[in-house]
Design an enzyme around this catalytic site. Sequence first.
Site, PDB file in Angstrom:
ATOM      1  N   ASP A  17      44.401  43.750  52.728  1.00 34.01           N
ATOM      2  CA  ASP A  17      45.672  44.450  52.910  1.00 34.01           C
ATOM      3  C   ASP A  17      45.497  45.830  53.532  1.00 34.01           C
ATOM      4  O   ASP A  17      44.381  46.330  53.680  1.00 34.01           O
ATOM      5  CB  ASP A  17      46.410  44.554  51.562  1.00 34.01           C
ATOM      6  N   ASN A  64      49.739  45.001  37.013  1.00 31.23           N
ATOM      7  CA  ASN A  64      50.876  44.086  36.884  1.00 31.23           C
ATOM      8  C   ASN A  64      50.496  42.673  37.333  1.00 31.23           C
ATOM      9  O   ASN A  64      51.337  41.813  37.481  1.00 31.23           O
ATOM     10  CB  ASN A  64      52.083  44.598  37.685  1.00 31.23           C
TER      11      ASN A  64
HETATM   12  C1  GLP Z   1      45.352  47.976  44.881  1.00 29.79           C
HETATM   13  C2  GLP Z   1      44.872  46.921  45.920  1.00 29.79           C
HETATM   14  C3  GLP Z   1      44.329  45.704  45.235  1.00 29.79           C
HETATM   15  C4  GLP Z   1      43.494  46.143  44.060  1.00 29.79           C
HETATM   16  C5  GLP Z   1      44.369  46.708  42.985  1.00 29.79           C
HETATM   17  C6  GLP Z   1      43.611  47.300  41.811  1.00 29.79           C
HETATM   18  O1  GLP Z   1      46.635  48.387  45.049  1.00 29.79           O
HETATM   19  N1  GLP Z   1      45.832  46.535  46.906  1.00 29.79           N
HETATM   20  O2  GLP Z   1      43.585  44.939  46.182  1.00 29.79           O
HETATM   21  O3  GLP Z   1      42.809  45.043  43.516  1.00 29.79           O
HETATM   22  O4  GLP Z   1      45.320  47.592  43.519  1.00 29.79           O
HETATM   23  O5  GLP Z   1      43.100  48.548  42.097  1.00 29.79           O
HETATM   24  P1  GLP Z   1      41.877  49.204  41.348  1.00 29.79           P
HETATM   25  O6  GLP Z   1      40.684  48.426  41.747  1.00 29.79           O
HETATM   26  O7  GLP Z   1      41.850  50.616  41.853  1.00 29.79           O
HETATM   27  O8  GLP Z   1      42.168  49.084  39.892  1.00 29.79           O
END
Ligand code: GLP
Length: 243
Positions: free
Chosen positions: A67, A136
């Site tokens: 993404d 979430n």
């Molecule tokens: C982000 C990304 C995800 C990621 C998630 C968790 O917004 N788009 O790909 O897995 O949130 O983030 P983190 O690894 O910082 O907990």
Amino acid sequence: MRIKVFENKHQVEIASASIFIELIQQKPSAVLGLATGDTPIGTYREMIAAYQQGKVSYRYVRTFNLDEYVGIASDHPNSYASFMKNHLFESIDIPSEQTHIPDGQQQDLEAECIRYDELMKAVGQIDLQILGIGRNGHIGFNEPSRTLSSKTHVVALSAETRKQNAHHFSHPEQVPTQAITMGVGSILQAKTILLVAYGAGKADILKEALQGPVNTEVPASLLQLHPRVIVMMDQEAGSWYRG
Ligand code: GLP
């Protein structure tokens, strides 16, 4: 689904990086699905270390990121393009033209989504996709919803996700309101999926996603439908798992 709980975060970082390294040693032209967020940083650090120690080369690897935010330049410090450069690409020998990230700056975002899907189709199946999980239950930026899109698409980020990601920005209002994300269908097409999670804050959603009903309101629960998912967690994230 293979679920593994490790004593600490560093063990997960090493084990998750090993999955990538062993794959690339066996298949130098492997196609990798990559993620951003705090979760994969340690995995990438260990992948860089293996390169620096001469254990692996990324020369023929191709990568597709899950993404990208809409509306920030790729060289903006908070873009996922910058994240990947800083945390992995600039420290390994992968040619930049073999790394792919959706372009959230295109005027025609729909056309960009189609371009990204066609590129993935042309390169072939992703061999190994690393995923983090949002609190979430989102994967990539596939937010909880009554329906989920299969292909790459533009999403409105939930207030919760924007709040969670705000610590990366100097002001919470700077967090973009939209992103481009691979769809759940594309994610599930990967040959192997490696879900990594750390910390007590992820425990409840992991239990719900991996042991609760398959439900689009918890996008990560769709991983239960995939035949080759490996889950690696530290003790805090996996406190609910009884083996
Ligand atoms: C982000 C990304 C995800 C990621 C998630 C968790 O917004 N788009 O790909 O897995 O949130 O983030 P983190 O690894 O910082 O907990």
